[in-house]
Design a protein around this motif. Structure first.
Motif, PDB file in Angstrom:
ATOM      1  N   ASP A  17     124.789  34.901  56.724  1.00 23.87           N
ATOM      2  CA  ASP A  17     124.537  36.216  56.124  1.00 23.87           C
ATOM      3  C   ASP A  17     124.147  36.105  54.656  1.00 23.87           C
ATOM      4  OD1 ASP A  17     125.108  38.032  58.339  1.00 23.87           O
ATOM      5  OD2 ASP A  17     127.151  37.252  58.207  1.00 23.87           O
ATOM      6  N   LEU A  27     122.033  44.364  55.141  1.00 26.08           N
ATOM      7  CA  LEU A  27     122.717  44.267  56.424  1.00 26.08           C
ATOM      8  C   LEU A  27     124.221  44.110  56.233  1.00 26.08           C
ATOM      9  CD1 LEU A  27     121.999  44.061  59.510  1.00 26.08           C
ATOM     10  CD2 LEU A  27     122.360  41.605  59.252  1.00 26.08           C
ATOM     11  N   HIS A  84     131.301  43.236  63.456  1.00 33.01           N
ATOM     12  CA  HIS A  84     129.968  42.703  63.728  1.00 33.01           C
ATOM     13  C   HIS A  84     129.163  43.577  64.690  1.00 33.01           C
ATOM     14  CE1 HIS A  84     131.352  38.418  62.474  1.00 33.01           C
ATOM     15  NE2 HIS A  84     130.809  39.068  61.452  1.00 33.01           N
ATOM     16  N   ASP A  87     123.952  47.570  63.366  1.00 37.35           N
ATOM     17  CA  ASP A  87     122.532  47.782  63.660  1.00 37.35           C
ATOM     18  C   ASP A  87     121.720  46.675  62.980  1.00 37.35           C
ATOM     19  OD1 ASP A  87     119.956  48.708  64.038  1.00 37.35           O
ATOM     20  OD2 ASP A  87     120.128  50.307  62.531  1.00 37.35           O
ATOM     21  N   LEU A  88     121.054  45.861  63.762  1.00 39.80           N
ATOM     22  CA  LEU A  88     120.276  44.746  63.211  1.00 39.80           C
ATOM     23  C   LEU A  88     118.824  45.117  62.918  1.00 39.80           C
ATOM     24  CD1 LEU A  88     121.517  41.735  65.392  1.00 39.80           C
ATOM     25  CD2 LEU A  88     122.302  42.449  63.131  1.00 39.80           C
ATOM     26  N   LEU A  91     116.738  43.908  59.907  1.00 40.67           N
ATOM     27  CA  LEU A  91     116.261  42.528  59.874  1.00 40.67           C
ATOM     28  C   LEU A  91     114.884  42.430  60.506  1.00 40.67           C
ATOM     29  CD1 LEU A  91     119.281  40.287  60.941  1.00 40.67           C
ATOM     30  CD2 LEU A  91     118.374  40.654  58.648  1.00 40.67           C
ATOM     31  N   HIS A 118     128.019  36.711  66.413  1.00 45.98           N
ATOM     32  CA  HIS A 118     127.243  37.380  65.362  1.00 45.98           C
ATOM     33  C   HIS A 118     126.079  36.503  64.923  1.00 45.98           C
ATOM     34  CE1 HIS A 118     126.250  39.625  61.769  1.00 45.98           C
ATOM     35  NE2 HIS A 118     126.543  38.602  60.995  1.00 45.98           N
ATOM     36  N   ARG A 121     123.243  36.678  67.459  1.00 45.23           N
ATOM     37  CA  ARG A 121     122.460  37.911  67.412  1.00 45.23           C
ATOM     38  C   ARG A 121     121.517  37.931  66.212  1.00 45.23           C
ATOM     39  NH1 ARG A 121     127.480  40.038  69.325  1.00 45.23           N
ATOM     40  NH2 ARG A 121     128.130  40.549  67.194  1.00 45.23           N
ATOM     41  N   VAL A 122     122.021  37.489  65.058  1.00 41.75           N
ATOM     42  CA  VAL A 122     121.192  37.478  63.854  1.00 41.75           C
ATOM     43  C   VAL A 122     120.034  36.494  64.002  1.00 41.75           C
ATOM     44  CG1 VAL A 122     121.150  36.870  61.402  1.00 41.75           C
ATOM     45  CG2 VAL A 122     123.000  38.285  62.310  1.00 41.75           C
ATOM     46  N   ARG A 125     117.382  37.892  66.272  1.00 40.44           N
ATOM     47  CA  ARG A 125     116.604  38.943  65.612  1.00 40.44           C
ATOM     48  C   ARG A 125     115.595  38.347  64.628  1.00 40.44           C
ATOM     49  NH1 ARG A 125     115.059  44.324  66.117  1.00 40.44           N
ATOM     50  NH2 ARG A 125     114.320  44.996  64.063  1.00 40.44           N
TER      51      ARG A 125
END
Length: 233
Positions: A17, A27, A84, A87-88, A91, A118, A121-122, A125
């Motif tokens: 992050d 984010l 976590h 809303d992504l 990004l 997490h 998912r990041v 994205r």
């Protein structure tokens, strides 16, 4: 420190992050808000009280979660799932960084105070999932957060990383101190926050506001140094 110091890199250890994506997308603000909401609900505090306690726990324990675990008996898995769930959409895909990472020699791993779920998912994205060979998360660290040094040792051992041949990239200056102590080269990405700036010192070997450009310069330097008969980047 000159770029020659990066030429020996065999493994790249990246925070997640505000490191693999810019802090300007805000984010992490969502995660901060979810932490305050969790504290408010769990401990029956108003927003101001939750915000103050969150900051106090972070200051005393290194992460808000660890403070909640030790002082208030919070289930860390429940906490991680809640904070976590964000809303992504802020990004964007990162083709520039992805392209540079694909050309970057050596292994690439993630070391995060967040969860593997997490991180997954990041990375998905950002379009970077295929660029990394492993993730060492807060669960693998037995919920001991950066910058305590023991999980750094465990990360190196579990992922088979040699500290002398590793570069660690982070947005929080203090989190790079244990990495340097263990022999890693460090790269700091200032995130513009008070906590991110805290703990600056000689343990920071490189600083950049643009990770993709920094890595691209390193790759170009490595090609030049390799052509001159030295070890490439």
């Amino acid at each position: 420190m000159p770029m020659t110091d990066l030429a020996r890199a065999q493994t790249w250890v990246f925070d997640l992050d505000n490191t693999l994506y810019p802090a300007s997308c805000r984010l992490f603000d969502q995660i901060e808000a979810k932490m305050r909401a969790y504290i408010a609900d769990h401990l029956k505090l108003d927003d101001a009280g939750a915000s103050a306690l969150k900051s106090e726990l972070f200051r005393r324990h290194g992460t808000t979660m660890k403070g909640l675990m030790l002082d208030h008996g919070v289930d860390p898995h429940h906490f991680l799932d809640f904070v976590h769930d964000i809303d992504l959409s802020p990004l964007d895909g990162s083709p520039a960084l992805g392209g540079v990472l694909a050309r970057l020699p050596g292994r690439k791993v993630i070391y995060t105070n967040g969860s593997t779920a997490h991180a997954g998912r990041v990375l998905a994205r950002l379009g970077l999932t295929d660029q990394f060979d492993g993730v060492f998360d807060i669960v693998a660290a037995r919920f001991v957060p950066k910058p305590e040094i023991e999980p750094y040792r465990e990360m190196l051992d579990l992922l088979g990383v040699q500290a002398a041949g590793a570069v660690m990239v982070e947005d929080m200056a203090r989190n790079l101190a244990p990495a340097a102590e263990l022999g890693m080269t460090t790269v700091w990405i200032p995130n513009g926050t008070e906590w991110g700036d805290h703990g600056q010192g000689d343990h920071i070997h490189h600083t950049t506001h643009d990770l993709a450009a920094f890595l691209a310069r390193g790759i170009a330097f490595g090609k030049l140094s390799s052509a001159a008969g030295r070890k490439g980047f």
